[in-house]
Write an enzyme that holds these catalytic residues in place. Structure first.
Site, PDB file in Angstrom:
ATOM      1  N   PRO A  42       3.066  -4.108   9.055  1.00 34.24           N
ATOM      2  CA  PRO A  42       2.959  -4.533  10.488  1.00 34.24           C
ATOM      3  C   PRO A  42       3.449  -5.836  10.161  1.00 34.24           C
ATOM      4  O   PRO A  42       3.918  -6.708  11.231  1.00 34.24           O
ATOM      5  CB  PRO A  42       1.224  -4.488  10.798  1.00 34.24           C
ATOM      6  CG  PRO A  42       0.541  -4.751   9.487  1.00 34.24           C
ATOM      7  CD  PRO A  42       1.482  -3.792   8.331  1.00 34.24           C
ATOM      8  N   TYR A  73      -0.681   5.083  -5.273  1.00 36.04           N
ATOM      9  CA  TYR A  73      -0.633   3.491  -5.319  1.00 36.04           C
ATOM     10  C   TYR A  73      -1.400   2.957  -6.568  1.00 36.04           C
ATOM     11  O   TYR A  73      -2.388   3.504  -7.062  1.00 36.04           O
ATOM     12  CB  TYR A  73      -1.386   2.905  -4.204  1.00 36.04           C
ATOM     13  CG  TYR A  73      -0.918   3.002  -2.851  1.00 36.04           C
ATOM     14  CD1 TYR A  73       0.227   3.449  -2.484  1.00 36.04           C
ATOM     15  CD2 TYR A  73      -1.929   2.759  -1.643  1.00 36.04           C
ATOM     16  CE1 TYR A  73       0.670   3.530  -1.378  1.00 36.04           C
ATOM     17  CE2 TYR A  73      -1.348   2.971  -0.232  1.00 36.04           C
ATOM     18  CZ  TYR A  73      -0.156   3.305  -0.111  1.00 36.04           C
ATOM     19  OH  TYR A  73       0.444   3.379   1.163  1.00 36.04           O
TER      20      TYR A  73
END
Length: 306
Positions: free
Chosen positions: A198, A51
């Site tokens: 999500p 990341y």
């Protein structure tokens, strides 16, 4: 903030996905997000060595500073960090862990996860290497990401002193393809689920509208045209608008529906939601209080299953 467990770890029901750190946001913005998360009772911070071009771990460690013990740090290895650096061979597992420890500025990783399956390496070899890190005290618990049920079954049957405690797979009201497979495997093996994306890259927050360009700076605005058009399809908006109407009719927001639906699934450990601003963290942390009834879940199933 409600808490759940991943093996010996106690984690907040809402976690922060740190994939924006070092990429979409800089050190100051990262600090603001981390501060807001801790103030809201969020303890789980999920990052990875890839990341932000390895900078996510660096910025997370700096932002936590002396508050390291207030956080549960989850990171991942296995993705391509640099030329020849990646995968899950035993020697690389140890090397990757040492590099993550340095970047995070800590003496242990709470949850160490293999980011992607490496079918060129026997899972028992990878598990043995990860277990050794636990035995040495450098890692507290181990997990995996992007593993389907067959791979989870194979890992559960492999000889190792430590086993996976969690799996991080993509799951949301707009992407339920892996839901049944993941939940069934996690129930068989006692694994906690950590869903990523999500909110479907923001589609389940209400920030995107049909026939309108995505707001500048959002995740979908930065996608290539073909992927953006697919994400913003009429079919997707049909579902989003039905879900938003359902939430409004029950006195809740679309965000609360998306987060609370996940929170109520079997084996759910923590809902990992990314954030670029403090207000997003606070909203996410407050969005898991809706206890959906069986009838409400059945209605949602009818709206989202394809």
């Amino acid at each position: 903030m409600e808490t759940r467990t991943i093996g010996s770890l106690t984690v907040s029901l809402v976690g922060v996905g740190c994939n924006n750190f070092g990429g979409r946001i800089d050190a100051d913005a990262t600090q603001a997000v981390v501060d807001a998360a801790l103030d809201a009772g969020v303890t789980l911070f999920d990052t990875a060595d890839i990341y932000g071009g390895t900078q996510s771990e660096v910025l997370l460690g700096q932002a936590l500073g002396s508050r390291r013990d207030k956080a549960v740090i989850a990171t991942k290895f296995g993705g391509p960090v640099a030329e020849g650096k990646g995968g899950a061979k035993p020697d690389y597992v140890k090397e990757a862990c040492e590099a993550s420890l340095r970047r995070l500025g800590t003496d242990r990783i709470d949850l160490y996860q293999i980011h992607f399956p490496d079918d060129s390496t026997p899972i028992e070899d990878t598990l043995a290497a990860m277990s050794a890190l636990v035995d040495e005290g450098k890692v507290r618990e181990i997990g995996c990401s992007n593993f389907d049920s067959s791979r989870l079954d194979a890992a559960a049957g492999a000889p190792a002193s430590n086993t996976f405690r969690s799996v991080q797979n993509q799951l949301s009201l707009l992407d339920r393809r892996q839901e049944a497979d993941t939940i069934a495997a996690c129930e068989r093996h006692g694994l906690g689920i950590l869903p990523y994306f999500p909110l479907a890259s923001g589609m389940l927050t209400g920030k995107y509208r049909r026939d309108a360009e995505p707001p500048a700076g959002t995740r979908l605005a930065g996608l290539p045209a073909e992927r953006r058009e697919k994400a913003l399809s009429d079919r997707t908006f049909d579902t989003v608008e039905k879900l938003e109407a359902f939430a409004t009719a029950h006195g809740h927001t679309l965000l609360e529906l998306a987060m609370s639906w996940l929170a109520g699934l079997p084996q759910m450990a923590s809902v990992i939601a990314g954030a670029t601003r403090p207000d997003q963290v606070r909203d996410n942390a407050a969005a898991v209080g809706w206890r959906l009834t069986d009838d409400e879940r059945a209605e949602i199933d009818a709206l989202t299953r394809r």
